[in-house]
Design a protein around this motif. Structure first.
Motif, short mmCIF file in Angstrom:
data_model
loop_
_atom_site.label_atom_id
_atom_site.label_comp_id
_atom_site.label_asym_id
_atom_site.label_seq_id
_atom_site.Cartn_x
_atom_site.Cartn_y
_atom_site.Cartn_z
N UNK A 274 -73.14 59.08 -21.10
CA UNK A 274 -73.97 58.07 -21.65
C UNK A 274 -73.81 56.96 -22.72
N UNK A 275 -72.44 56.74 -22.90
CA UNK A 275 -72.04 55.80 -23.88
C UNK A 275 -72.34 55.99 -25.33
N UNK A 276 -72.44 57.39 -25.41
CA UNK A 276 -72.37 57.65 -27.18
C UNK A 276 -71.08 57.81 -27.61
N UNK A 277 -70.91 57.13 -28.78
CA UNK A 277 -69.46 57.03 -29.60
C UNK A 277 -69.12 58.55 -30.12
N UNK A 278 -67.67 58.52 -30.07
CA UNK A 278 -67.13 59.95 -30.78
C UNK A 278 -68.13 60.42 -32.00
N UNK A 279 -68.41 59.53 -32.77
CA UNK A 279 -69.01 60.11 -34.19
C UNK A 279 -70.39 60.63 -33.87
N UNK A 280 -70.96 59.83 -33.06
CA UNK A 280 -72.65 60.07 -32.59
C UNK A 280 -72.41 61.36 -31.93
N UNK A 281 -71.57 61.51 -30.81
CA UNK A 281 -71.33 62.70 -30.14
C UNK A 281 -71.28 64.06 -31.06
N UNK A 282 -70.44 63.96 -32.13
CA UNK A 282 -69.86 64.86 -32.93
C UNK A 282 -71.20 65.23 -33.54
N UNK A 283 -71.89 64.34 -34.05
CA UNK A 283 -72.98 64.52 -35.18
C UNK A 283 -74.31 65.07 -34.49
N UNK A 284 -74.68 64.36 -33.14
CA UNK A 284 -76.02 64.62 -32.57
C UNK A 284 -75.58 65.99 -31.48
N UNK A 285 -74.71 66.00 -30.73
CA UNK A 285 -74.46 66.83 -29.59
C UNK A 285 -73.63 68.17 -29.97
N UNK B 1 -60.98 50.10 -27.87
CA UNK B 1 -61.30 51.04 -28.77
C UNK B 1 -62.42 51.79 -27.92
N UNK B 2 -62.59 53.17 -28.60
CA UNK B 2 -63.63 53.99 -27.97
C UNK B 2 -64.94 53.44 -27.95
N UNK B 3 -65.32 52.60 -29.04
CA UNK B 3 -66.69 52.14 -29.13
C UNK B 3 -66.53 50.98 -28.24
N UNK B 4 -65.82 50.18 -27.81
CA UNK B 4 -65.90 49.06 -26.75
C UNK B 4 -66.08 49.75 -25.32
N UNK B 5 -65.33 51.07 -25.32
CA UNK B 5 -65.40 51.66 -23.89
C UNK B 5 -66.67 52.39 -23.84
N UNK B 6 -67.34 53.07 -24.74
CA UNK B 6 -68.71 53.52 -25.02
C UNK B 6 -69.81 52.33 -24.52
N UNK B 7 -69.76 51.08 -25.14
CA UNK B 7 -70.45 50.21 -24.83
C UNK B 7 -70.35 49.84 -23.28
N UNK B 8 -69.28 49.77 -22.71
CA UNK B 8 -69.15 49.12 -21.26
C UNK B 8 -69.75 50.30 -20.45
N UNK B 9 -69.47 51.58 -20.57
CA UNK B 9 -70.03 52.25 -19.71
C UNK B 9 -71.53 52.86 -19.89
#
Lengths: 306, 254
Positions: free
Chosen positions: A193-204, B82-90
């Motif tokens: 769903x495009x959630x970042x690692x930090x967001x995933x950890x904190x929210x999920x 970076x993980x952040x950019x990958x997340x944005x792309x998907x």
């Protein structure tokens, strides 16, 4: 109309009139046995004069004991709060992709789980013998601030540092177990769903990991509350040491130890009640009805439906 | 000329020494529905997971709407972003999993607004409105306050589809969306997929439902042992396969 009346009125008579749950006679026997044992224990407690209940009552709310109780609570809460923060960080380092950070966390956990708290406290208490002065400065460069070790690591300081270093290692493993318990699919769904690692950890992940974390963490908290009594060896006047000071003078050893026990019981009871509510919060989405309540509900539903 | 929705060229994927994808090429045009079929272990799920970078690739390139996902070009090489950019792309690639993977601790509505509000920063009111529309579309408007555990498998999968749609995806990936369902619940999920296909959503569906593929797919791709063996219209691949392996597979599942 009750169920039995309805069934009696309906046609095919070979149907059972009621379906009954099995009687658990063993439970009744056990109940009686336990009641007898409890009665015996109570009788002995109230007839044996060595318990000195009047002295117990006298010291239960004495200012010295209550001050000790306050210090115990303070010590336990501060040490636990710091251990939780350190534990989360250590657990995340342990799962990081960096081998160095991984090893650092592993080494920490190994070191502080292996060192007995008593030894650790004595070492910290005598830290000044190792480093008489502590300095803050540029590495390999000049010192900016220098202080006497004993002014920083006071008795209370040594107690908090010692407890935190020790408990953080255990908390780290509790949090790691919690993080592992969340199925991989949850992380993948969040990532997709495009959630970042930090967001995933904190929210999920963390909210779900808490289900597995709360029971052992409360256990740990209860342990910390009682472990604070070890701090009495470095003369920190917490609950136990406050009582020891009194009975060293008055020789009323048993009643004072009972006072101490009573307060530890109260603290643990408070934590247990707290645990119940925290668990209920993190159990969202997983509730099942207690069997007794569910059985009663089905009976009502069946009765109403007929 | 429009970019294809998905363009896969020369993709290799290895787990250690295990070669799971072998020189895969596949192009999907916008609004096309492509069904991937094949025996288990043929690499069709892995291929799907490579498209939104849940799996890394070892060679080749995958473009979604003309963009790389999880990589950027650096001279002749691809470099991981970076993980952040990958997340944005998907975030515009919706994915539906075999085991639904709804967030167990959140209600249906919370599941649907989680990513829109936190990833796309859609205002909460708007996200809720969007979520209600999507729930109505999958026929579950009355379930928004329920937790996933209180729903049947078919309902959970429909919520999972609605959750992906709430991100306004340009492409939807379905990884065996009906394989974990009781037989009588498969139909309701396939109905939702059919409905999506009618509304011109670009879809890649890994499935064992040959009947569904025949009805809905614009193109069927048969994979075996990490390679695309053949592809074409459902009539070509399912009714008149050119390859012996395809024929044997269809005999076993049909």
């Amino acid at each position: 109309m009750t169920i039995s009346e309805h069934v009696a009125a309906s046609e095919p008579t070979d149907l059972p009139s009621r379906i009954l749950t099995r009687k658990h006679y063993g439970n009744w026997v056990a109940g009686v046995l336990v009641a007898v044992l409890v009665a015996l224990a109570l009788k002995s407690a109230f007839t044996n004069e060595n318990f000195s209940w009047p002295a117990f009552g006298h010291y239960l709310f004495s200012p010295a004991v209550l001050a000790g109780l306050g210090r115990t609570v303070e010590l336990a809460v501060i040490a636990m709060a710091l251990s939780i923060v350190a534990g989360i960080i250590l657990a995340m380092l342990r799962q990081s992709s960096s081998k160095v950070l991984n090893a650092v966390s592993g080494a920490y956990i190994w070191l502080f789980r292996a060192t007995p708290l008593l030894v650790l406290l004595l070492l910290l208490y005598n830290f000044a013998a190792l480093y008489p002065q502590l300095s803050l400065g540029i590495p390999f460069g000049p010192d900016l601030v220098t202080v006497e070790t004993n002014s920083v690591i006071t008795v209370a300081g040594a107690a908090i540092i010692g407890l935190t270093l020790h408990e953080a290692a255990y908390c780290a493993e509790i949090f790691r177990a919690g993080l592992i318990s969340v199925e991989q699919g949850q992380r993948e769904a969040a990532e997709a769903l495009g959630m970042s690692g930090r967001l995933t950890l904190r929210r999920i992940v963390l909210p779900q990991a808490m289900r597995a974390i709360v029971p052992p963490l409360t256990n740990q908290f209860v342990n910390v509350v009682k472990t604070t009594s070890i701090v009495s060896v470095i003369s920190m006047p917490e609950l136990l040491y406050s009582a020891q000071i009194i009975y060293a003078r008055t020789y009323e050893t048993i009643p004072l130890l009972l006072v101490v026990t009573f307060w530890y019981l109260v603290l643990t009871a408070v934590l247990t009640v707290g645990q119940h509510y925290v668990e209920r919060h993190f159990n969202r989405g997983h509730e099942t009805m207690p069997t007794a309540a569910s059985r009663k509900l089905s009976r009502l539903a069946l009765g109403a439906g007929q | 000329m429009n970019d294809p929705a998905v363009e896969i060229r020369g993709v290799h994927k290895l787990y250690g020494a295990l070669h799971v994808l072998h020189e895969v090429d596949l192009t999907v045009a916008p609004a096309q529905v492509v069904c991937l079929i094949g025996p288990s272990g043929s690499g069709k799920s892995t291929l799907l997971r490579c498209i939104n970078n849940l799996e890394k690739i070892q060679a080749g390139t995958i473009l979604v709407d003309g963009q790389l996902v999880g990589y950027r070009r650096s001279g002749p090489d691809l470099v991981e972003t970076t993980h952040r950019e990958t997340c944005r792309a998907r975030q515009h690639i919706g994915m539906v999993f075999q085991r639904f993977n709804l967030f167990h601790h959140l209600t249906v509505l919370q599941n649907l607004i989680e990513a829109p509000t936190h990833v796309q920063r859609v205002p909460k009111g708007e996200a809720i409105e969007r979520a209600r529309t999507m729930l109505a579309r999958v026929g579950l408007a009355d379930k928004q306050a329920n937790y996933p555990a209180q729903l049947s498998g078919g309902q959970q999968q429909r919520v999972a589809i609605a959750r992906a749609l709430c991100m306004r995806p340009k492409l939807m990936l379905f990884d065996e969306p009906t394989s974990a369902l009781d037989p009588e619940l498969v139909g309701e999920v396939l109905d939702v997929l059919r409905d999506l296909a009618d509304q011109a959503m670009t879809m890649l569906v890994v499935t064992h439902e040959i009947g569904f593929a025949r009805q809905v797919a614009d193109r069927v791709v048969f994979m075996d042992q990490g390679r695309i063996v053949e592809q074409g219209t459902p009539a070509q691949v399912l009714d008149d396969p050119r390859h012996e392996r395809t024929r044997r597979f269809l005999e076993r599942v049909g």
